[in-house]
Design an enzyme around this catalytic site. Structure first.
Site, mmCIF file in Angstrom:
data_model
loop_
_atom_site.group_PDB
_atom_site.id
_atom_site.type_symbol
_atom_site.label_atom_id
_atom_site.label_comp_id
_atom_site.label_asym_id
_atom_site.label_seq_id
_atom_site.Cartn_x
_atom_site.Cartn_y
_atom_site.Cartn_z
ATOM 1 N N GLU B 65 0.601 -1.011 0.225
ATOM 2 C CA GLU B 65 0.467 -0.071 -0.068
ATOM 3 C C GLU B 65 0.809 1.375 0.123
ATOM 4 O O GLU B 65 0.757 1.915 -0.431
ATOM 5 C CB GLU B 65 -0.935 -0.231 1.313
ATOM 6 N N HIS B 134 -11.803 -4.935 9.754
ATOM 7 C CA HIS B 134 -12.513 -4.709 8.651
ATOM 8 C C HIS B 134 -13.404 -4.185 8.854
ATOM 9 O O HIS B 134 -14.982 -4.814 7.543
ATOM 10 C CB HIS B 134 -12.739 -6.053 8.200
#
Lengths: 328, 339, 323
Positions: B65, B134
């Site tokens: 990322e 999440h």
């Protein structure tokens, strides 16, 4: 490789200019902060990280640059910016926090940005490495023929961004050259205490790209190696990792007592001051006469002084201007 | 606004359509992220793009990322318009420096001379037991740091229009889509997730809220999936004689403070529904906006229905209790009006 | 107690030829592993002590840790290293003074050269870890270690003579073990010779067909008698195909050549810039004079294995080296 005289002279002039700029910034930085060091006071507030001694790593790539090539650099950016040809007046003005600076005073010494030439730097270790990868992606997608150079220190080679960036560049075969300035110390921590292996150029093979070690702080050695690396990138053969052993002649930041480096270490460094060594060689080789060398010194000192004068004479931005330029 | 249509799309398909239509007209737009190509995006945001535009414009990245979001910054500075996906907003921890210190600040540091026209798409939200790492929304965190625009569409029409606006915007735009609002076949069925979407390309302005339902007794300000819950709650409140006005913020940065203030001046009551953590975020910002702009108009202290300051729990009864629900909104509004 | 000297160069195989050809980095871990394997082979001789230069990268120390109990024991010279080839030169001289029976180098041709300068005619065991390795032994280091153990137990007959070139210029003296090449460059820069159009004249001690670099050019011109060096001048219309470097095959224009017997002297052509020694630009060529001299004696593996052997002593059941 025969090196054109104009390249040798240009590199030397640039080294003189860089060193003079750093000396003047250092003088002015301290001028109104002492006797009791107040970091916020004076003409140049905040932190200051100067690059005296690291000139060869910056100037060696200079003759191989093409217009539009992108460079990202670190919290110690001045030598790279000057080598790439960033406007010295606007750069000085930005360091002095003036309205006429590259960022209108919004960025300062660690956040110098220029459109032409294509330069950016960052105060966060390793932050510029993925950006150079992205610039290379854009150049490849747009087929501009440009390349990106990513400057970082040996300390950054242990940051995640280093590993991610080199992997991406190798995976996508991007036109970027990664240059590690190994000045042996990350602030006060020596490389032997931070890095599991002795040479970061060895890490290149972990990503399947060539790695080269330049063991001396020599602009001509950097010139040859960077020429080969930049040509390789421009040809489409992908990235490479170049490591140069260089010398940070002064402390990590201005005001750093630098007590963690021994006097012997510092004396050795000063004895191999690249500006003096290269200057002597140029005279020995008959590239420059002593008179020409003195003339270069005068010329570059004047250029630097003109930039300082420009900065000092420039107004500060209006305070409410702080609200501008968050968004385009 | 464009011509209304009978064609209905899920929000997921609307997003993909918006991206595709911009990519077709602007060759500088490209997409990158994990599983955005062959898979079409874990949540389908990039469905069909690889087939249409090929692997050079729709790039499956390694799990890097910091690397690829930073690369999006570099590409955006150098003539491209990248759409880069952070798969789950919860993953920002591994790359936040590139987002808030780099992408968000370059325009400012450069005194406005360098722009970063990047769109950072990311999936947000809970309600399906994906647990604490999440299920977050975190828009409060991203809205808090200067330099990023933040948009959160609640319906298919806005999703396509905001995506096209985000791509065309010369600023970094964080585009947060709620997983429960996408209309995915494998998520809880949500009738609000499907709606009319014109076939042609159109924009929805960034920074402009929308009054999703007119009302007089209480203003409910919210965003994302909570807009659906607020609308369902408003229907129930109507049956009990309480007229709720629902404001869908659509953007957090810029925040449409005028619409918030005008509505509270009208209804005299403010209820904020925020799926993000309660403290130090969006709900506090909206309430402060109303207090500063409509203090004399308030008949009651503003109230918020938010996720408490806890990691989002896994077990279904725990999670359902924690996240804002229709019941909690109805109860809070009823109490405000009666008290 | 027999002393075997050891000098490992952490900086070899990392230069510009990684970019200009297909040469690979031989990183410090790889070199440490080579040294460790060597130490294990050497340990076959129980009365051998290794005396090493304590290099700046800690390469030898890494190797010692890797080899552990299986490797020969290692002590360190009292030499403060500075991370340049001076470490190799000084280390070699000190090992000669210590009475070492062999000098093991791990590195490239440059490493061998510096060692030979510090200890001319050293009994050399050059383990290859360089780019061209025109000089060094490229066999498995464990085998080389065992051969070294046998060789030092004997009378030195396992070390074969070589030829070297002594170079004298107005700017200093040096020795080359493979070649002294006059090049048109004026700057040492990155060191390595990467483009053949810079070549003016070469003095080469080898014509092994398996050599890489300028020695490969010599090899293509035919065999060279022992003790001789070949002078080659470049340019002209005749062309020789040579392996100029790893992954680099080139056609080199050669004007003429002649073979000089040991003891010969020759002047360098004045027109040029620098003398490159064993592939690296080094000294200004002005006033240059070369002499063909005896070089280091290099371990010959076949001789080592045929002259010595390891036998079982029935009475004790132990292993000893014998003839």
């Amino acid at each position: 490789m025969d090196i054109p005289k104009e390249h040798l002279v240009d590199m030397y002039e640039t080294m003189v200019r860089i060193r003079r700029f750093e000396e003047r910034i250092r003088e002015l930085y301290f001028a109104d902060k002492l006797p009791a060091f107040d970091i916020a006071a004076g003409l140049i507030p905040g932190e200051m990280h100067l690059s005296a001694g690291q000139e060869p790593v910056a100037v060696g790539m200079r003759p191989h640059l093409q217009a539009g090539d992108a460079i990202t650099a670190t919290h110690r950016p001045h030598h790279v910016a000057i080598a790439q040809g960033v406007d010295l007046n606007k750069m000085a003005a930005e360091i002095f926090g003036r309205e006429t600076g590259l960022g209108h005073g919004k960025g300062g010494h660690m956040h110098l940005f220029s459109v032409e030439p294509n330069f950016g730097c960052s105060g966060i270790i390793g932050e510029g490495m993925p950006v150079a990868v992205g610039a290379a992606m854009a150049f490849k997608a747009r087929d501009t023929g440009n390349i990106a150079l990513s400057y970082f220190g040996e300390g950054a080679a242990n940051q995640g961004a280093f590993h991610e960036s080199i992997n991406l560049a190798a995976l996508w075969k991007l036109p970027v050259v990664f240059i590690c300035e190994d000045n042996a110390y990350a602030i006060s921590v020596p490389k032997a205490s931070s890095t599991a292996i002795p040479d970061n150029s060895d890490r290149a093979s972990a990503y399947g790209i060539p790695g080269v070690l330049v063991p001396e702080n020599d602009p001509v050695a950097v010139y040859e190696v960077m020429g080969a690396a930049m040509d390789r990138a421009r040809r489409g053969d992908g990235p490479s990792l170049i490591e140069v052993k260089t010398d940070r002649l002064w402390g990590h930041f201005e005001g750093d007592a630098d007590a963690y480096r021994s006097d012997d270490f510092k004396q050795d460094m000063n004895e191999r001051d690249p500006l003096i060594v290269f200057g002597k060689r140029l005279v020995e080789e008959g590239v420059l006469s002593e008179a020409e060398q003195a003339a270069i010194t005068d010329k570059e000192y004047a250029t630097v002084e003109a930039a300082i004068d420009f900065a000092m004479a420039s107004p500060y931005p209006a305070p409410e201007a702080a609200l501008n330029d968050v968004f385009a | 606004m464009t011509t209304m249509t009978d064609r209905k799309l899920t929000m997921q398909k609307a997003i993909a359509e918006g991206i595709a239509q911009e990519m077709a007209v602007d060759p500088s737009v490209f997409v990158m992220g994990e599983d955005v190509g062959v898979y079409g995006g874990i949540f389908g945001a990039t469905e069909g793009l690889l087939d249409k535009f090929g692997p050079e414009r729709v790039i499956d990245t390694p799990i890097s990322e910091t690397g690829f979001i930073g690369a999006a910054v570099g590409a955006a500075i150098n003539g491209m318009r990248p759409i880069v996906e952070l798969m789950f907003v919860d993953f920002f921890g591994v790359c936040m420096d590139q987002i808030y210190n780099n992408m968000a600040k370059i325009h400012y540091f450069s005194g406005g001379t360098i722009s970063v026209p990047a769109v950072l798409t990311t999936a947000v939200g809970g309600g399906y037991s994906d647990a604490g790492q999440h299920s977050q929304t975190l828009w409060g965190l991203f809205a808090h740091v200067p330099g990023l625009k933040v948009v959160v569409p609640s319906n298919a029409y806005d999703a396509k229009g905001l995506m096209i606006s985000a791509i065309r915007d010369n600023n970094p735009v964080m585009y947060m889509f709620h997983k429960g609002a996408l209309g995915l076949g494998w998520m809880v069925n949500n009738p609000h997730a499907t709606g009319p979407v014109p076939e042609e390309s159109y924009t929805v302005p960034i920074g402009k809220a929308q009054v999703a339902r007119d009302g007089n007794d209480v203003t409910i300000v919210t965003i994302g999936l909570s807009v659906h819950k607020a609308l369902d709650a408003a229907a129930l409140l109507e049956a009990d004689g309480v007229s709720a006005e629902v404001i869908d913020l659509r953007s957090l940065i810029p925040l449409d403070r005028e619409t918030i203030v005008a509505s509270v001046q009208k209804t005299h009551r403010l209820l904020v529904v925020d799926e993000d953590y309660q403290s130090f975020g969006m709900s506090g910002e909206v309430i402060t906006t109303a207090v500063q702009g409509a203090f004399d108009y308030l008949d009651a202290a503003p109230v918020r229905v938010a996720t408490p300051d806890i990691p989002i729990p896994y077990s279904h009864p725990l999670e359902t209790w924690a996240l804002p629900s229709v019941d909690r909104i109805v109860a809070a509004a009823t109490e405000m009006v009666s008290g | 107690m027999v002393i075997v000297g050891l000098i490992a160069n952490p900086a070899s195989s990392k230069d510009i030829r990684r970019l200009t050809g297909l040469a690979r980095v031989v990183d410090v871990e790889e070199k440490a592993n080579l040294v460790a394997r060597f130490l294990v082979g050497l340990a076959a001789a129980p009365n051998v002590e290794v005396l090493a230069v304590d290099d700046q990268a800690g390469l030898v120390r890494r190797a010692v840790r890797l080899a552990g109990d299986r490797g020969a024991s290692v002590g360190y010279l009292d030499l403060e290293v500075e991370g340049s080839e001076a470490d190799t030169r000084l280390g070699a001289a000190m090992l000669k003074a210590s009475g070492a029976r062999a000098l093991v180098t791990i590195g490239g041709d440059g490493t061998v050269r510096a060692a030979a300068e510090g200890w001319p005619e050293a009994p050399l065991v050059p383990v290859a870890a360089g780019t061209n390795n025109a000089f060094a032994l490229t066999e498995e280091p464990t085998v080389i270690g065992l051969a070294t153990a046998l060789a030092v137990a004997g009378d030195g007959g396992a070390f074969a003579p070589t030829t070297a070139i002594a170079v004298q210029t107005t700017k200093g003296e040096a020795v080359a073990v493979i070649d002294a090449v006059v090049v048109r460059d004026h700057w040492v820069g990155a060191g390595a010779i990467v483009s053949p159009d810079r070549l003016v004249e070469a003095f080469v001690t080898s014509s092994r067909r398996t050599a890489v670099g300028v020695a490969s050019i010599s090899a293509a011109l035919g065999p060279l008698a022992g003790g001789h060096a070949r002078r080659i001048s470049f340019g002209g219309s005749a062309v020789v195909r040579a392996v100029f470097g790893p992954g680099v095959v080139l056609d080199i224009p050669v004007a003429d050549f002649d073979d000089l017997p040991g003891g010969s002297e020759a002047r360098l052509m004045e027109s040029a810039g620098l003398v490159a020694l064993d592939g690296e630009r080094r000294l200004p060529a002005a006033g240059g004079l070369v002499r063909v001299i005896a070089g280091p004696r290099v371990l010959n593996l076949e001789l080592a294995f045929s002259a010595g052997s390891i036998g079982l002593t029935p009475a004790t059941g132990g292993v000893s080296l014998g003839r």
